[in-house]
Scaffold this motif. Structure first.
Motif, PDB file in Angstrom:
ATOM      1  N   VAL A   1     -84.382  35.440  32.656  1.00  0.00           N
ATOM      2  CA  VAL A   1     -83.617  36.368  33.499  1.00  0.00           C
ATOM      3  C   VAL A   1     -83.136  37.577  32.707  1.00  0.00           C
ATOM      4  CG1 VAL A   1     -81.560  36.576  34.965  1.00  0.00           C
ATOM      5  CG2 VAL A   1     -82.864  34.467  34.955  1.00  0.00           C
ATOM      6  N   ARG A   2     -83.030  37.425  31.404  1.00  0.00           N
ATOM      7  CA  ARG A   2     -82.488  38.492  30.560  1.00  0.00           C
ATOM      8  C   ARG A   2     -83.303  39.769  30.696  1.00  0.00           C
ATOM      9  NH1 ARG A   2     -82.041  34.557  25.411  1.00  0.00           N
ATOM     10  NH2 ARG A   2     -80.486  33.156  26.281  1.00  0.00           N
ATOM     11  N   GLN A   3     -82.617  40.873  30.611  1.00  0.00           N
ATOM     12  CA  GLN A   3     -83.205  42.210  30.691  1.00  0.00           C
ATOM     13  C   GLN A   3     -83.693  42.582  32.087  1.00  0.00           C
ATOM     14  OE1 GLN A   3     -82.815  44.273  28.077  1.00  0.00           O
ATOM     15  NE2 GLN A   3     -81.790  42.558  27.122  1.00  0.00           N
ATOM     16  N   PHE A   4     -83.206  41.894  33.108  1.00  0.00           N
ATOM     17  CA  PHE A   4     -83.555  42.253  34.473  1.00  0.00           C
ATOM     18  C   PHE A   4     -82.298  42.611  35.247  1.00  0.00           C
ATOM     19  CE2 PHE A   4     -87.303  39.815  33.332  1.00  0.00           C
ATOM     20  CZ  PHE A   4     -88.305  40.604  33.861  1.00  0.00           C
ATOM     21  N   VAL A   5     -82.502  43.404  36.274  1.00  0.00           N
ATOM     22  CA  VAL A   5     -81.441  43.758  37.216  1.00  0.00           C
ATOM     23  C   VAL A   5     -81.877  43.203  38.563  1.00  0.00           C
ATOM     24  CG1 VAL A   5     -80.269  45.666  38.384  1.00  0.00           C
ATOM     25  CG2 VAL A   5     -80.854  45.863  35.961  1.00  0.00           C
ATOM     26  N   THR A   6     -80.998  42.490  39.229  1.00  0.00           N
ATOM     27  CA  THR A   6     -81.301  42.006  40.569  1.00  0.00           C
ATOM     28  C   THR A   6     -80.397  42.730  41.559  1.00  0.00           C
ATOM     29  OG1 THR A   6     -79.816  40.111  40.241  1.00  0.00           O
ATOM     30  CG2 THR A   6     -82.158  39.734  39.883  1.00  0.00           C
ATOM     31  N   ILE A   7     -80.964  43.016  42.718  1.00  0.00           N
ATOM     32  CA  ILE A   7     -80.197  43.709  43.754  1.00  0.00           C
ATOM     33  C   ILE A   7     -80.373  42.999  45.081  1.00  0.00           C
ATOM     34  CG2 ILE A   7     -80.358  45.943  42.603  1.00  0.00           C
ATOM     35  CD1 ILE A   7     -82.494  46.768  44.606  1.00  0.00           C
ATOM     36  N   GLN A   8     -79.352  43.130  45.905  1.00  0.00           N
ATOM     37  CA  GLN A   8     -79.416  42.627  47.263  1.00  0.00           C
ATOM     38  C   GLN A   8     -79.071  43.790  48.179  1.00  0.00           C
ATOM     39  OE1 GLN A   8     -76.677  39.433  48.458  1.00  0.00           O
ATOM     40  NE2 GLN A   8     -78.471  38.337  49.185  1.00  0.00           N
ATOM     41  N   LEU A   9     -79.860  43.949  49.229  1.00  0.00           N
ATOM     42  CA  LEU A   9     -79.670  45.057  50.154  1.00  0.00           C
ATOM     43  C   LEU A   9     -78.982  44.585  51.430  1.00  0.00           C
ATOM     44  CD1 LEU A   9     -83.195  46.706  49.763  1.00  0.00           C
ATOM     45  CD2 LEU A   9     -81.083  47.258  48.537  1.00  0.00           C
ATOM     46  N   ASN A  10     -78.480  45.528  52.202  1.00  0.00           N
ATOM     47  CA  ASN A  10     -77.819  45.200  53.464  1.00  0.00           C
ATOM     48  C   ASN A  10     -78.806  45.029  54.614  1.00  0.00           C
ATOM     49  OD1 ASN A  10     -75.066  45.074  52.665  1.00  0.00           O
ATOM     50  ND2 ASN A  10     -75.115  47.281  52.394  1.00  0.00           N
ATOM     51  N   GLU A  11     -80.066  45.346  54.397  1.00  0.00           N
ATOM     52  CA  GLU A  11     -81.110  45.161  55.410  1.00  0.00           C
ATOM     53  C   GLU A  11     -81.915  43.917  55.078  1.00  0.00           C
ATOM     54  OE1 GLU A  11     -81.755  46.946  58.234  1.00  0.00           O
ATOM     55  OE2 GLU A  11     -79.954  48.110  57.770  1.00  0.00           O
ATOM     56  N   SER A  12     -82.486  43.305  56.089  1.00  0.00           N
ATOM     57  CA  SER A  12     -83.340  42.134  55.886  1.00  0.00           C
ATOM     58  C   SER A  12     -84.638  42.542  55.217  1.00  0.00           C
ATOM     59  CB  SER A  12     -83.660  41.470  57.224  1.00  0.00           C
ATOM     60  OG  SER A  12     -82.490  41.001  57.821  1.00  0.00           O
ATOM     61  N   LEU A  13     -85.138  41.663  54.378  1.00  0.00           N
ATOM     62  CA  LEU A  13     -86.394  41.893  53.670  1.00  0.00           C
ATOM     63  C   LEU A  13     -87.463  40.966  54.226  1.00  0.00           C
ATOM     64  CD1 LEU A  13     -84.917  41.955  50.055  1.00  0.00           C
ATOM     65  CD2 LEU A  13     -85.515  43.926  51.467  1.00  0.00           C
ATOM     66  N   GLY A  14     -88.713  41.362  54.096  1.00  0.00           N
ATOM     67  CA  GLY A  14     -89.822  40.536  54.548  1.00  0.00           C
ATOM     68  C   GLY A  14     -90.304  39.595  53.455  1.00  0.00           C
TER      69      GLY A  14
END
Length: 110
Positions: free
Chosen positions: A43-56
């Motif tokens: 997981v190191r050296q990564f950025v994770t994001i979550q959006l307010n819209e649904s993803l496919g």
């Protein structure tokens, strides 16, 4: 005629390669920056994001490499300003740490 048939075949081949790519316009809900102190090395050296819209494609989170400074800056700018961001992602490219609901970001734009 042969040239047109070859071009159609090439386009169909390309379409089959990108059929798992999608794009979404959304505001950013959450951003997680995973540093060297993270116990899971993958997981190191990564950025994770979550959006307010649904993803496919079963994606709940998206990941990008923290070394892609341009993309990370755009994500952080969108998060802090509340502006909409366009995120292109590939749901067939899952996270290197084998979490199947975390998919790869392929491009970001404000």
């Amino acid at each position: 005629m042969k040239k047109q048939i070859a071009m159609c075949g090439l386009l169909l081949s390309f379409a089959s390669l990108v059929n798992s790519a999608e794009a979404v316009n959304s505001t950013v809900s959450k951003v997680r920056v995973h540093t060297e102190v993270r116990p899971t090395a993958a997981v190191r050296q990564f950025v994770t994001i979550q959006l307010n819209e649904s993803l496919g494609g079963g994606c709940e989170w998206l990941f990008l490499n923290s070394k892609d400074e341009n993309a990370v800056n755009q994500v952080l700018t969108a998060k802090t300003s509340g502006h909409t961001i366009t995120v292109h992602y590939d749901y067939s490219d899952i996270a290197p740490w084998h979490v199947y609901d975390t998919c790869a970001v392929t491009a970001v734009g404000l």
